[in-house]
Design a protein around this motif. Structure first.
Motif, PDB file in Angstrom:
ATOM      1  N   LYS A 141      -2.430  12.894  -4.427  1.00 45.75           N
ATOM      2  CA  LYS A 141      -3.752  13.421  -4.077  1.00 45.75           C
ATOM      3  C   LYS A 141      -3.800  13.844  -2.609  1.00 45.75           C
ATOM      4  CE  LYS A 141      -7.919  11.703  -5.306  1.00 45.75           C
ATOM      5  NZ  LYS A 141      -8.798  10.622  -5.783  1.00 45.75           N
ATOM      6  N   ASN A 193       0.795  -1.236   0.000  1.00 47.17           N
ATOM      7  CA  ASN A 193       0.000   0.000   0.000  1.00 47.17           C
ATOM      8  C   ASN A 193       0.821   1.277   0.000  1.00 47.17           C
ATOM      9  OD1 ASN A 193      -2.671  -0.897   0.007  1.00 47.17           O
ATOM     10  ND2 ASN A 193      -2.371  -1.660   2.103  1.00 47.17           N
ATOM     11  N   GLU A 241       1.679  -0.933 -12.444  1.00 48.98           N
ATOM     12  CA  GLU A 241       0.310  -0.453 -12.210  1.00 48.98           C
ATOM     13  C   GLU A 241       0.124  -0.037 -10.762  1.00 48.98           C
ATOM     14  OE1 GLU A 241      -2.850  -3.172 -13.327  1.00 48.98           O
ATOM     15  OE2 GLU A 241      -2.058  -3.146 -15.391  1.00 48.98           O
ATOM     16  N   LYS A 242       0.639  -0.917  -9.877  1.00 51.72           N
ATOM     17  CA  LYS A 242       0.508  -0.639  -8.448  1.00 51.72           C
ATOM     18  C   LYS A 242       1.263   0.636  -8.068  1.00 51.72           C
ATOM     19  CE  LYS A 242      -0.977  -2.141  -4.464  1.00 51.72           C
ATOM     20  NZ  LYS A 242      -2.172  -2.864  -4.142  1.00 51.72           N
ATOM     21  N   GLU A 277       1.994   3.210  -9.936  1.00 47.03           N
ATOM     22  CA  GLU A 277       1.278   4.391 -10.416  1.00 47.03           C
ATOM     23  C   GLU A 277       0.116   4.736  -9.484  1.00 47.03           C
ATOM     24  OE1 GLU A 277      -0.785   5.226 -14.504  1.00 47.03           O
ATOM     25  OE2 GLU A 277       1.226   4.363 -14.821  1.00 47.03           O
ATOM     26  N   ALA A 278      -0.619   3.680  -9.071  1.00 42.26           N
ATOM     27  CA  ALA A 278      -1.773   3.910  -8.196  1.00 42.26           C
ATOM     28  C   ALA A 278      -1.333   4.503  -6.859  1.00 42.26           C
ATOM     29  CB  ALA A 278      -2.512   2.587  -7.974  1.00 42.26           C
ATOM     30  N   ILE A 279      -0.232   3.941  -6.319  1.00 42.27           N
ATOM     31  CA  ILE A 279       0.239   4.442  -5.008  1.00 42.27           C
ATOM     32  C   ILE A 279       0.737   5.879  -5.133  1.00 42.27           C
ATOM     33  CG2 ILE A 279       2.100   4.199  -3.317  1.00 42.27           C
ATOM     34  CD1 ILE A 279       1.660   1.179  -3.469  1.00 42.27           C
ATOM     35  N   HIS A 299      -0.160   8.112  -7.332  1.00 42.34           N
ATOM     36  CA  HIS A 299      -1.316   8.960  -7.573  1.00 42.34           C
ATOM     37  C   HIS A 299      -2.031   9.280  -6.255  1.00 42.34           C
ATOM     38  CE1 HIS A 299      -4.531  10.710  -9.907  1.00 42.34           C
ATOM     39  NE2 HIS A 299      -5.413  10.010  -9.221  1.00 42.34           N
ATOM     40  N   LYS A 300      -2.175   8.218  -5.448  1.00 39.28           N
ATOM     41  CA  LYS A 300      -2.849   8.398  -4.155  1.00 39.28           C
ATOM     42  C   LYS A 300      -2.040   9.357  -3.263  1.00 39.28           C
ATOM     43  CE  LYS A 300      -3.825   5.558  -0.439  1.00 39.28           C
ATOM     44  NZ  LYS A 300      -3.407   4.279   0.045  1.00 39.28           N
TER      45      LYS A 300
END
Ligand code: PHE
Length: 349
Positions: A90, A25, A79-80, A82-84, A86-87
């Motif tokens: 934010k 995470n 992918e993971k 990028e998601a982390i 991005h989060k």
């Protein structure tokens, strides 16, 4: 190694990697994951090292299977990641959000005291006419403040300037005229003089709306061959028009000062009524602004200038008086009260 063995092993590694990745995470977890599943010492890499155990005709398929598995894990990892990221971005933006509706922090800044505005302007006006700006001293000797200005110890004119004495010979300057004597005596070659001297003066007056025991004056002195009252009038006329406006006129009234002969009071035509008469000029159309005159020959002589060769004019003007007239200030004490509401009303021209 049989194909079914390594196929099984590879799919186990991919399965495990994906399961572990699901639980990652944060950025730290990502780094750990990469070190375990994608780095040189990962299970996939050591599996690749077993290439020699594979029959030659199977090696191509084996290599491809390992590389596909690595690509599979790498894709999932990216992918993971990028998601982390991005989060995280934010969250950072949310935390650093600026509330533009909050009122700003203002700084209360001071403004120039009206007296300083007047002094600066006077210096500019007279410097443009070729006058030097001279600095005097607040503590003077009786000699310079009075005697060299033709006011001996028993002279009745001393009564007009009730004095703060420090001892028998030292005092707080009652008039910037003391700078006249200094300037003339310090001019060793006895060359022509054109100077103004702004400074503080002190008199034992009771403070009221128009008097203060401390006030500012600006002295003016011109000494040269052939200087007459006409030069004084021309100079002051120019000064008054620059300070109070083109339409202002001056008039000279006969007066007395021990250090000038003849002496005059100078009036300026009232700016409020234009000379018709109003409450500001007490119905006369004129407002007194300064004292002046031709330098008394006796003063020239005491200060080393031959009165048979040289003549001059001098004037002295009250700084607060000019400020009060210019800005319509009704009580001199306001100028010293340091009330920011009063002071912020003035701005330089
Ligand atoms: N020193 C005089 C005063 O304080 C003013 C003055 C200066 C008059 C120079 C004549 C010449 O009242």
């Amino acid at each position: 190694m049989e194909p079914k063995d390594y196929e099984q092993q590879i799919s186990n590694i991919v399965l495990k990697a994906r399961l572990v990745l699901d639980d990652v995470n944060d950025l730290e977890g990502l780094t750990n994951f990469r070190n375990t599943y994608l780095a040189k010492k990962s299970e996939l890499s050591s599996l690749m090292g077993k290439m020699k155990e594979i029959p030659a005709e199977e090696r191509g398929a084996f290599g491809k299977a390992v590389n596909d598995a690595r690509a599979n894990i790498e894709n999932a990892f990216n992918e993971k990641k990028e998601a982390i990221e991005h989060k995280a971005l934010k969250e950072k933006l949310k935390k650093e959000r600026i509330d533009l509706t909050l009122p700003g922090r203002t700084h209360a800044s001071g403004k120039m005291n009206p007296c300083w505005i007047i002094i600066d302007e006077m210096c500019d006006i007279f410097a443009s006419m070729g006058f030097d700006i001279v600095e005097g001293r607040d503590v003077e000797t009786d000699h310079f403040n009075f005697e060299l200005l033709n006011v001996p110890k028993d002279h009745p004119a001393r009564d007009m300037q009730d004095t703060f004495y420090i001892d028998d010979s030292l005092l707080l300057r009652t008039q910037t005229s003391a700078a006249q004597a200094h300037t003339m005596l310090e001019n060793e070659e006895k060359k022509p003089i054109k100077m103004i001297c702004p400074g503080k003066c002190f008199r034992r007056d009771d403070d009221d709306a128009t008097h203060s025991h401390q006030f500012g004056q600006i002295e003016g002195l011109v000494v040269d061959k052939g200087i007459s009252l006409a030069d004084l009038k021309g100079t002051l006329e120019l000064f008054v028009k620059k300070m109070f406006g083109e339409k202002r006129e001056i008039r000279l009234r006969s007066s007395f000062f021990p250090f000038t002969e003849p002496s005059v009071e100078v009036d300026v035509s009232c700016a409020k009524c234009g000379g018709k008469g109003c409450n500001m000029c007490k119905g006369t159309g004129w407002i007194e602004i300064l004292g002046a005159g031709e330098v008394n020959p006796e003063v020239l002589r005491m200060c080393g200038y031959d009165p048979a060769v040289y003549s001059g004019f001098a004037f002295g003007v009250g700084v607060e008086r000019l400020a009060m007239l210019r800005y319509g200030i009704d009580d001199i004490r306001r100028i010293y009260a340091n009330d920011i509401r009063f002071l912020k009303d003035f701005s330089e021209k």
